[in-house]
Structures are given as structure tokens and as C-alpha cells.
Write a protein that holds these residues in place. Structure first.
Motif, PDB file in Angstrom:
ATOM      1  N   SER A   6      26.893  40.064  33.574  1.00  0.00           N
ATOM      2  CA  SER A   6      25.878  40.000  32.529  1.00  0.00           C
ATOM      3  C   SER A   6      26.180  38.876  31.562  1.00  0.00           C
ATOM      4  O   SER A   6      27.327  38.592  31.260  1.00  0.00           O
ATOM      5  CB  SER A   6      25.770  41.289  31.746  1.00  0.00           C
ATOM      6  OG  SER A   6      26.624  42.242  32.215  1.00  0.00           O
ATOM      7  N   THR A   7      25.124  38.234  31.097  1.00  0.00           N
ATOM      8  CA  THR A   7      25.320  37.124  30.192  1.00  0.00           C
ATOM      9  C   THR A   7      24.846  37.498  28.816  1.00  0.00           C
ATOM     10  O   THR A   7      24.735  36.738  27.943  1.00  0.00           O
ATOM     11  CB  THR A   7      24.530  35.890  30.667  1.00  0.00           C
ATOM     12  OG1 THR A   7      23.160  36.239  30.766  1.00  0.00           O
ATOM     13  CG2 THR A   7      25.041  35.445  31.991  1.00  0.00           C
TER      14      THR A   7
ATOM     15  N   VAL B 243      35.068  34.848  23.540  1.00  0.00           N
ATOM     16  CA  VAL B 243      34.374  35.573  22.471  1.00  0.00           C
ATOM     17  C   VAL B 243      33.322  36.521  23.039  1.00  0.00           C
ATOM     18  O   VAL B 243      33.145  37.640  22.567  1.00  0.00           O
ATOM     19  CB  VAL B 243      33.710  34.585  21.474  1.00  0.00           C
ATOM     20  CG1 VAL B 243      32.802  35.312  20.501  1.00  0.00           C
ATOM     21  CG2 VAL B 243      34.789  33.810  20.732  1.00  0.00           C
ATOM     22  N   LYS B 244      32.643  36.091  24.097  1.00  0.00           N
ATOM     23  CA  LYS B 244      31.613  36.953  24.684  1.00  0.00           C
ATOM     24  C   LYS B 244      32.221  38.104  25.476  1.00  0.00           C
ATOM     25  O   LYS B 244      31.531  39.047  25.831  1.00  0.00           O
ATOM     26  CB  LYS B 244      30.692  36.136  25.596  1.00  0.00           C
ATOM     27  CG  LYS B 244      29.687  35.338  24.795  1.00  0.00           C
ATOM     28  CD  LYS B 244      28.568  34.807  25.631  1.00  0.00           C
ATOM     29  CE  LYS B 244      27.778  35.832  26.387  1.00  0.00           C
ATOM     30  NZ  LYS B 244      26.448  36.125  25.864  1.00  0.00           N
ATOM     31  N   GLY B 245      33.530  37.988  25.779  1.00  0.00           N
ATOM     32  CA  GLY B 245      34.147  39.005  26.619  1.00  0.00           C
ATOM     33  C   GLY B 245      33.536  38.969  28.004  1.00  0.00           C
ATOM     34  O   GLY B 245      33.349  39.987  28.641  1.00  0.00           O
TER      35      GLY B 245
ATOM     36  N   ILE C 172      22.645  43.476  24.087  1.00  0.00           N
ATOM     37  CA  ILE C 172      21.317  42.922  23.857  1.00  0.00           C
ATOM     38  C   ILE C 172      21.420  41.577  23.131  1.00  0.00           C
ATOM     39  O   ILE C 172      22.229  41.423  22.219  1.00  0.00           O
ATOM     40  CB  ILE C 172      20.509  43.914  22.993  1.00  0.00           C
ATOM     41  CG1 ILE C 172      20.393  45.255  23.738  1.00  0.00           C
ATOM     42  CG2 ILE C 172      19.151  43.358  22.640  1.00  0.00           C
ATOM     43  CD1 ILE C 172      20.006  46.410  22.845  1.00  0.00           C
ATOM     44  N   SER C 173      20.588  40.630  23.525  1.00  0.00           N
ATOM     45  CA  SER C 173      20.624  39.313  22.878  1.00  0.00           C
ATOM     46  C   SER C 173      20.242  39.425  21.398  1.00  0.00           C
ATOM     47  O   SER C 173      19.325  40.152  21.045  1.00  0.00           O
ATOM     48  CB  SER C 173      19.643  38.364  23.567  1.00  0.00           C
ATOM     49  OG  SER C 173      20.064  38.090  24.869  1.00  0.00           O
ATOM     50  N   PRO C 174      20.951  38.698  20.526  1.00  0.00           N
ATOM     51  CA  PRO C 174      20.688  38.795  19.082  1.00  0.00           C
ATOM     52  C   PRO C 174      19.513  37.933  18.651  1.00  0.00           C
ATOM     53  O   PRO C 174      19.430  36.764  19.005  1.00  0.00           O
ATOM     54  CB  PRO C 174      21.977  38.270  18.456  1.00  0.00           C
ATOM     55  CG  PRO C 174      22.577  37.391  19.491  1.00  0.00           C
ATOM     56  CD  PRO C 174      22.083  37.824  20.842  1.00  0.00           C
TER      57      PRO C 174
ATOM     58  N   SER D  55      21.604  45.551  35.418  1.00  0.00           N
ATOM     59  CA  SER D  55      22.093  46.315  34.267  1.00  0.00           C
ATOM     60  C   SER D  55      22.252  45.465  33.013  1.00  0.00           C
ATOM     61  O   SER D  55      23.019  45.763  32.129  1.00  0.00           O
ATOM     62  CB  SER D  55      23.430  46.951  34.602  1.00  0.00           C
ATOM     63  OG  SER D  55      24.359  45.939  34.877  1.00  0.00           O
ATOM     64  N   HIS D  56      21.487  44.390  32.926  1.00  0.00           N
ATOM     65  CA  HIS D  56      21.619  43.478  31.806  1.00  0.00           C
ATOM     66  C   HIS D  56      20.895  44.025  30.579  1.00  0.00           C
ATOM     67  O   HIS D  56      20.022  44.847  30.687  1.00  0.00           O
ATOM     68  CB  HIS D  56      20.982  42.168  32.228  1.00  0.00           C
ATOM     69  CG  HIS D  56      21.436  41.016  31.416  1.00  0.00           C
ATOM     70  ND1 HIS D  56      22.758  40.752  31.170  1.00  0.00           N
ATOM     71  CD2 HIS D  56      20.744  40.058  30.790  1.00  0.00           C
ATOM     72  CE1 HIS D  56      22.835  39.679  30.427  1.00  0.00           C
ATOM     73  NE2 HIS D  56      21.637  39.231  30.183  1.00  0.00           N
ATOM     74  N   TYR D  57      21.268  43.561  29.407  1.00  0.00           N
ATOM     75  CA  TYR D  57      20.548  43.890  28.168  1.00  0.00           C
ATOM     76  C   TYR D  57      20.579  45.370  27.838  1.00  0.00           C
ATOM     77  O   TYR D  57      19.620  45.924  27.311  1.00  0.00           O
ATOM     78  CB  TYR D  57      19.062  43.475  28.255  1.00  0.00           C
ATOM     79  CG  TYR D  57      18.862  42.059  28.642  1.00  0.00           C
ATOM     80  CD1 TYR D  57      19.136  41.048  27.736  1.00  0.00           C
ATOM     81  CD2 TYR D  57      18.416  41.721  29.903  1.00  0.00           C
ATOM     82  CE1 TYR D  57      18.969  39.736  28.088  1.00  0.00           C
ATOM     83  CE2 TYR D  57      18.243  40.397  30.263  1.00  0.00           C
ATOM     84  CZ  TYR D  57      18.522  39.420  29.351  1.00  0.00           C
ATOM     85  OH  TYR D  57      18.347  38.116  29.692  1.00  0.00           O
TER      86      TYR D  57
ATOM     87  N   PRO E 270      25.401  30.100  25.371  1.00  0.00           N
ATOM     88  CA  PRO E 270      24.760  31.315  25.878  1.00  0.00           C
ATOM     89  C   PRO E 270      24.229  32.104  24.693  1.00  0.00           C
ATOM     90  O   PRO E 270      24.503  31.760  23.540  1.00  0.00           O
ATOM     91  CB  PRO E 270      25.923  32.063  26.535  1.00  0.00           C
ATOM     92  CG  PRO E 270      27.108  31.682  25.711  1.00  0.00           C
ATOM     93  CD  PRO E 270      26.848  30.267  25.206  1.00  0.00           C
ATOM     94  N   SER E 271      23.478  33.155  24.963  1.00  0.00           N
ATOM     95  CA  SER E 271      23.067  34.045  23.895  1.00  0.00           C
ATOM     96  C   SER E 271      24.329  34.579  23.207  1.00  0.00           C
ATOM     97  O   SER E 271      25.347  34.808  23.867  1.00  0.00           O
ATOM     98  CB  SER E 271      22.228  35.185  24.451  1.00  0.00           C
ATOM     99  OG  SER E 271      22.857  35.761  25.578  1.00  0.00           O
ATOM    100  N   ALA E 272      24.248  34.794  21.879  1.00  0.00           N
ATOM    101  CA  ALA E 272      25.466  35.067  21.103  1.00  0.00           C
ATOM    102  C   ALA E 272      25.850  36.546  21.065  1.00  0.00           C
ATOM    103  O   ALA E 272      26.502  36.996  20.129  1.00  0.00           O
ATOM    104  CB  ALA E 272      25.297  34.525  19.679  1.00  0.00           C
ATOM    105  N   ASN E 273      25.435  37.300  22.088  1.00  0.00           N
ATOM    106  CA  ASN E 273      25.821  38.711  22.183  1.00  0.00           C
ATOM    107  C   ASN E 273      27.118  38.851  22.979  1.00  0.00           C
ATOM    108  O   ASN E 273      27.457  37.975  23.773  1.00  0.00           O
ATOM    109  CB  ASN E 273      24.724  39.498  22.908  1.00  0.00           C
ATOM    110  CG  ASN E 273      24.378  38.848  24.237  1.00  0.00           C
ATOM    111  OD1 ASN E 273      23.808  37.754  24.242  1.00  0.00           O
ATOM    112  ND2 ASN E 273      24.740  39.472  25.335  1.00  0.00           N
ATOM    113  N   ARG E 274      27.829  39.962  22.763  1.00  0.00           N
ATOM    114  CA  ARG E 274      28.900  40.330  23.686  1.00  0.00           C
ATOM    115  C   ARG E 274      28.313  40.518  25.067  1.00  0.00           C
ATOM    116  O   ARG E 274      27.166  40.959  25.200  1.00  0.00           O
ATOM    117  CB  ARG E 274      29.526  41.668  23.271  1.00  0.00           C
ATOM    118  CG  ARG E 274      30.618  41.590  22.289  1.00  0.00           C
ATOM    119  CD  ARG E 274      31.903  41.044  22.889  1.00  0.00           C
ATOM    120  NE  ARG E 274      32.541  40.175  21.921  1.00  0.00           N
ATOM    121  CZ  ARG E 274      33.106  40.587  20.793  1.00  0.00           C
ATOM    122  NH1 ARG E 274      33.145  41.859  20.494  1.00  0.00           N
ATOM    123  NH2 ARG E 274      33.638  39.731  19.976  1.00  0.00           N
TER     124      ARG E 274
HETATM  125 MG    MG Z   1      22.474  36.114  27.606  1.00  0.00          MG
END
Ligand code: MG
Ligand code: TXA
Length: 326
Positions: A325-326, A55-57, A151-153, A233-235, A143-147
């Protein structure tokens, strides 16, 4: 019409019960925490955890944080040292993640820790996350629920936007617990004997940690990326980001802070707590304002400002390596 994630549901007790049932069936639930929204799965169910990566790709299997209902529950997962105990007593429930040696008999699938001998654990303080952990009765990998790379939701609607495509159909329920009041991810600290290594700056500062336990966390000197959230290059929003801006150029949206007003502001009062809570939603809003670039006013580099600047630098970094990236 393509299938996508379901609409967010207010986190009433019956919705929480339903979420617990969905998790026990090996499906995914988006849960609010005090930091950011998490995409949760039963940590003992490898198929469910694998679905998180789908789901996160996420292009690679980065280790995930295991969320627990109590310090006692943590003891079944990791070897809790006296130093770790002190930190739990001081900051749990709350936005501190501890990386500890994983117990060989921990009821957590290997995919959660991506095969590492260590495991990241945290006890969230958000009422809905706590109620859900209690109802489901097992640790939740989230994990954070962003792709991946986004950016983290910090609001349920962000999650619904991010997952509004075919991949989102693996999510059984999005629990809406309102905006996250911290708004920045948890601080991650690895406990190594008597030493602490800061893997990710976050809502709890190094000074607070030092005050609580007498040990100052040191930066990660290993040169290898132990917390992939550390990738530069995160977020990243879609628009290019320029930092330390006092005024906007014609093609920029300005995110202000304190006296620098901007088109929108992290905190008009110059309050770092408010700025942290608004950071990701400001970046998201700025990204949708039709300008090519986002300029961000200076944020003072102390206290929570350290973690805010860390996230801003990542948002501004060239997007040439999104791999972990997470
Ligand atoms: Mg994250
Ligand atoms: O506030 C938070 O921590 C949120 C909420 C949902 O709890 N979660 C979150 O998870 O930010 P995620 O997956 O986006 O970031 C977790 C970070 C990653 O950078 C990962 O590499 C690191 O934790 N991590 C997890 N397990 C680790 C381990 N055993 N050793 C080192 N780093 C680890």
C-alpha cells in the motif's frame, strides 16, 4: 517526550523558502497539492528519497511520482511522446500523472522509480506546490503523506496526526496550504506508444482523457500490479467498512451521500466533486467516532464517482495484504 513531526506552518512565502532550503539539505517536507498532501524529497538525492520510505513505514520500495514545475522540466526526466504532449497541454498543471520511459540521464535517483525503466511524473496545480517547486529548482519525489496503508491526508492536520510519533521526526516542515480542493489522488496513465493504460482512476476521468486526445485509456490487463495503489486493501480506516448502505446498524457510523443523510455526509447535494474532496476526511472522522463499523451510502458509478467507488472498495476490502500500500 518522543520526537515527532513539527507542527504545520502556514505556507507563507518565507515558509516556502525555508522548505526549499530543507529539501536542498536532503531532508523532507510535507507539501499541499490540489489532490492530497505529499511527503516530498529532492528526487535526485537517494538518501532523502530513502527517508520517505522510512517515514511512511513502507515495507517495500514502491515507485514514487516525480513532481515537476513545468512540461519543459518533464522533458529532462522522460521521453515525452506526442500523445503525452497532448495530455500535458490538456491537463497540466493538474491531477494527471503520466508514466513514461525514463531518460537514462534523468537527474533522478533509481529509488524514485524503484529501478523501473519508467517514471511517473506530474505537474501539480496547487499554488504552494508550484511555488515550492520553483524555489527548490529540482523535481520532487512525493507519495501521499500518509503512513503506509492509511488514508491519504487532505489537510495538514491529518499529516500531523499520522506522523505524530518517532518516525515523523525526519520531516523538517509541514506546509499548511489549507484543505486540498480535489481530495482524491491523481489519475495515473501509462503512455505506451499510441495507447494509454489506466493504472489508477482518479480526479481526471477516462472520458475527459478520451475527449482531450482521442485515445481511450484501457484498464490494466497485465494481471500484475503496476501501480501498487491498486492493491485492494488500500486506504483502509481502522473500522470495517460496509458499502451501498441505506441505513446504519447500531454499531455503525453512516457516511451519507445526497438524499441519504448519515451521521456525516460526502455531499448533501449529491455533488461528486464535493464528495471527492470530502472522501478521505469523512473516512477519517468516521474512524474516530467510536463505532466498530463505517457504513457508506451508494455513490453513483459515473464520472468522478468511478474513482470515489474505487477508493471506497479498497477501504472496504479485508486488510490481509497491506504489503504494497502506498
Ligand atoms: Mg498513496
Ligand atoms: O495525487 C497524487 O498522485 C499524490 C500527490 C502527492 O501528488 N501522490 C500519490 O503518490 O498518490 P503515491 O505514492 O501515494 O501513489 C503513486 C502511485 C503508486 O501506486 C505507484 O505504484 C504508482 O503511482 N507509480 C509510480 N511510479 C510508477 C511507475 N513507474 N509505473 C507504474 N506505477 C507507478
Amino acid at each position: 517526550m518522543i520526537a515527532s513531526a513539527p507542527n504545520p506552518q502556514k505556507a507563507h512565502p518565507d515558509a516556502i523558502e525555508k522548505a526549499a532550503r530543507i529539501l536542498k539539505q536532503g531532508r523532507l517536507v510535507v507539501m499541499p497539492t490540489e489532490t492530497v498532501y505529499g511527503l516530498a524529497a529532492d528526487a535526485g538525492n537517494a538518501q532523502a528519497v530513502a527517508r520517505i520510505f522510512k517515514v511512511k513505514g513502507r515495507p517495500s520500495f514502491n515507485p514514487l511520482i516525480c513532481h515537476v514545475a513545468s512540461p519543459k522540466d518533464a522533458e529532462a526526466l522522460v521521453n515525452v511522446t506526442p500523445l503525452a504532449q497532448k495530455l500535458m497541454a490538456a491537463f497540466w498543471p493538474g491531477p494527471l500523472t503520466l508514466v513514461l520511459e525514463k531518460r537514462p540521464d534523468a537527474p533522478v535517483c533509481d529509488l524514485v522509480s524503484a529501478g523501473l525503466p519508467s517514471l511517473a511524473i506530474r505537474m501539480p496545480s496547487h499554488d504552494v506546490a508550484r511555488a515550492l517547486l520553483k524555489a527548490v529548482g529540482c523535481p520532487l519525489a512525493a507519495p501521499s503523506a500518509n503512513r503506509s496503508g492509511r488514508i491519504s491526508p487532505t489537510e495538514a492536520s491529518h499529516v500531523a496526526q499520522d506522523l505524530a510519533d518517532d518516525l515523523g521526526k525526519d520531516v523538517g516542515l509541514i506546509l499548511d496550504g489549507g484543505p486540498c480542493n480535489v481530495g482524491l489522488e491523481s489519475t495515473i496513465v501509462a503512455v505506451k506508444g499510441e495507447a494509454l493504460v489506466l493504472l489508477r482512476p482518479g480526479a481526471i476521468t477516462a472520458d475527459q482523457i478520451t475527449d482531450a486526445c482521442g485515445v481511450r485509456p484501457v484498464g490494466d490487463q497485465s494481471g500484475t500490479i503496476t501501480a501498487p495503489g491498486q492493491m485492494l486493501s488500500h486506504y483502509a480506516p481502522d473500522a470495517a467498512v460496509r458499502l451501498e448502505a441505506k441505513t446504519a446498524k447500531h454499531d455503525e457510523v453512516l457516511i451519507g451521500f445526497g438524499p441519504i443523510k448519515g451521521d456525516l455526509s460526502l455531499s448533501e447535494d449529491g455533488d461528486l466533486i464535493e464528495a471527492a474532496a470530502r472522501l478521505f476526511s469523512c473516512l477519517r472522522s468516521a474512524d474516530t467516532m467510536g463505532k466498530k463499523k463505517i457504513a457508506v451510502a451508494p455513490v453513483p458509478p459515473h464520472g468522478l464517482g468511478l474513482a470515489i467507488n474505487d477508493r471506497l472498495r479498497r477501504a472496504a476490502a479485508p486488510k490481509n495484504n497491506m504489503e504494497t500500500s502506498t
